[in-house]
Design a protein around this motif. Structure first.
Motif, PDB file in Angstrom:
ATOM      1  N   HIS A  65       0.323   4.425  -2.722  1.00  0.00           N
ATOM      2  CA  HIS A  65       0.107   5.786  -2.542  1.00  0.00           C
ATOM      3  C   HIS A  65       0.927   6.600  -2.401  1.00  0.00           C
ATOM      4  O   HIS A  65       0.844   7.807  -2.960  1.00  0.00           O
ATOM      5  CB  HIS A  65      -0.025   5.752  -0.587  1.00  0.00           C
ATOM      6  CG  HIS A  65      -1.384   4.990  -0.189  1.00  0.00           C
ATOM      7  ND1 HIS A  65      -1.395   4.241   0.935  1.00  0.00           N
ATOM      8  CD2 HIS A  65      -2.495   4.528  -0.788  1.00  0.00           C
ATOM      9  CE1 HIS A  65      -2.546   3.675   1.162  1.00  0.00           C
ATOM     10  NE2 HIS A  65      -3.280   3.702  -0.152  1.00  0.00           N
ATOM     11  N   ALA A  66       2.317   6.272  -2.511  1.00  0.00           N
ATOM     12  CA  ALA A  66       3.387   7.198  -3.119  1.00  0.00           C
ATOM     13  C   ALA A  66       3.184   7.517  -4.545  1.00  0.00           C
ATOM     14  O   ALA A  66       3.518   8.666  -5.095  1.00  0.00           O
ATOM     15  CB  ALA A  66       4.557   6.568  -2.685  1.00  0.00           C
ATOM     16  N   SER A  75       0.896  -1.236   0.014  1.00  0.00           N
ATOM     17  CA  SER A  75      -0.058   0.027  -0.037  1.00  0.00           C
ATOM     18  C   SER A  75       1.016   1.139   0.049  1.00  0.00           C
ATOM     19  O   SER A  75       0.472   2.356  -0.683  1.00  0.00           O
ATOM     20  CB  SER A  75      -0.716   0.109   1.283  1.00  0.00           C
ATOM     21  OG  SER A  75      -0.092   0.075   2.333  1.00  0.00           O
ATOM     22  N   ASP A  76       2.115   1.233   0.761  1.00  0.00           N
ATOM     23  CA  ASP A  76       2.889   2.561   0.529  1.00  0.00           C
ATOM     24  C   ASP A  76       3.310   2.895  -0.584  1.00  0.00           C
ATOM     25  O   ASP A  76       3.458   3.872  -0.934  1.00  0.00           O
ATOM     26  CB  ASP A  76       4.153   2.302   1.679  1.00  0.00           C
ATOM     27  CG  ASP A  76       3.550   2.146   3.200  1.00  0.00           C
ATOM     28  OD1 ASP A  76       2.790   2.429   3.473  1.00  0.00           O
ATOM     29  OD2 ASP A  76       4.416   1.671   3.923  1.00  0.00           O
TER      30      ASP A  76
END
Length: 310
Positions: free
Chosen positions: A111-112, A107-108
């Protein structure tokens, strides 16, 4: 863009003072020659003023309508840019959130990537707005972009085109990293293609004014009519021929203001008070794009200043 409902008449004087001076000189001269010196043959038939006035009114109406159509087209182009930009980020988030839900990518990283795409698209809008107005976009680009990307865009002749290329490269990096899959990249590239078309339309309008002879002849015809008008109307009021002076001033003001309104609206990206408020629209678009990816730190909404929205 003017959003206030009342206007200061004094601000219009610089645009009409030449014609008012010309009208005052012409009307006063006609009054002195015809009424005082009794040189009656200088009084032309009133039909001259009627025919010339009708022809001039049609010409100025055509120009004002053409100028408004250009202004409206510019507004439509920016509305398309706003819609396509929102679509790009909305679709990008929907597609990539699905990958997070499936557990196929961290997810990181997603999102980035979403933030990178949204911020760069906001920078694209700011860069295009500044380019159309021939202004420096350094402040917006250095605020939104990494240093290397900002330097690359600022050194380019066409910053928005370079940013579109960086967006395309970011999309395919997302595809290579597994953030996008299948035909996801083609959906996003379709939105980028639409944005490039709207950019070209805006650049065409900015670089292609109304033909100069049309502008020149409109102004010259107004000047000529202001001079001829008192000669053709002084005989209409034989008992009070001095009325030709204020009447001529009023006619000069009327026709000149219509001509100037058309001239002002024909360049909708010229950074004047009448133009499309693309700076404010770019700021509001940035807010929308960041909101689509749940970024709480957004710029303040653009508001009018002294009745003008830039």
């Amino acid at each position: 863009m003017i959003v206030k409902e009342s206007f200061n008449f004094r601000r219009t004087v610089p645009y009409v003072r030449f014609d008012l001076l010309l009208a005052a000189i012409s009307a006063t001269a006609v009054y002195l020659l015809v009424d005082v010196a009794e040189i009656s043959w200088l009084a032309l038939p009133s039909l001259v003023a009627t025919v010339l006035g009708t022809a001039l009114a049609i010409l100025l109406a055509f120009r004002a309508n053409t100028a408004y159509q250009r202004w409206w087209e510019a507004s439509t182009i920016w509305a398309q840019i706003t819609g396509l930009s929102r679509t790009l980020i909305r679709v990008a988030r929907s597609l990539t959130d699905a990958k997070v839900a499936q557990g196929s990518v961290a997810s990181d990283a997603v999102h980035a990537w979403q933030r990178d795409l949204a911020v760069r698209q906001a920078a694209w809008a700011h860069s295009l707005a500044r380019q159309l107005r021939q202004q420096d976009a350094t402040a917006e680009l250095t605020r939104l972009l990494p240093a290397d990307e900002a330097a690359l865009v600022l050194a380019a002749d066409n910053g928005p085109a370079v940013l579109a290329r960086l967006q395309s490269q970011a999309i395919f990096r997302g595809y290579a990293a597994g953030i996008l899959a299948g035909l996801d990249n083609f959906q996003l590239e379709t939105a980028l293609a639409g944005l490039s078309v709207q950019q070209a339309l805006a650049e065409r309008m900015s670089a292609t004014p109304i033909p100069r002879p049309h502008d020149y002849l409109s102004r010259m015809f107004v000047h000529c009519y202001v001079v001829v008008f008192p000669f053709a109307t002084i005989s209409v009021v034989p008992a009070h021929q001095w009325l030709v002076i204020p009447t001529t001033l009023l006619i000069a003001l009327y026709f000149r203001l219509i001509e100037r309104v058309g001239a002002a609206n024909e360049e909708p990206f010229a950074n004047r008070v009448q133009d499309v408020p693309i700076t404010a629209l770019a700021i509001n678009l940035e807010r929308d794009l960041l909101e689509l990816i749940d970024v709480p730190d957004r710029p303040a909404k653009a508001v009018p200043v002294d009745g003008y929205l830039w």
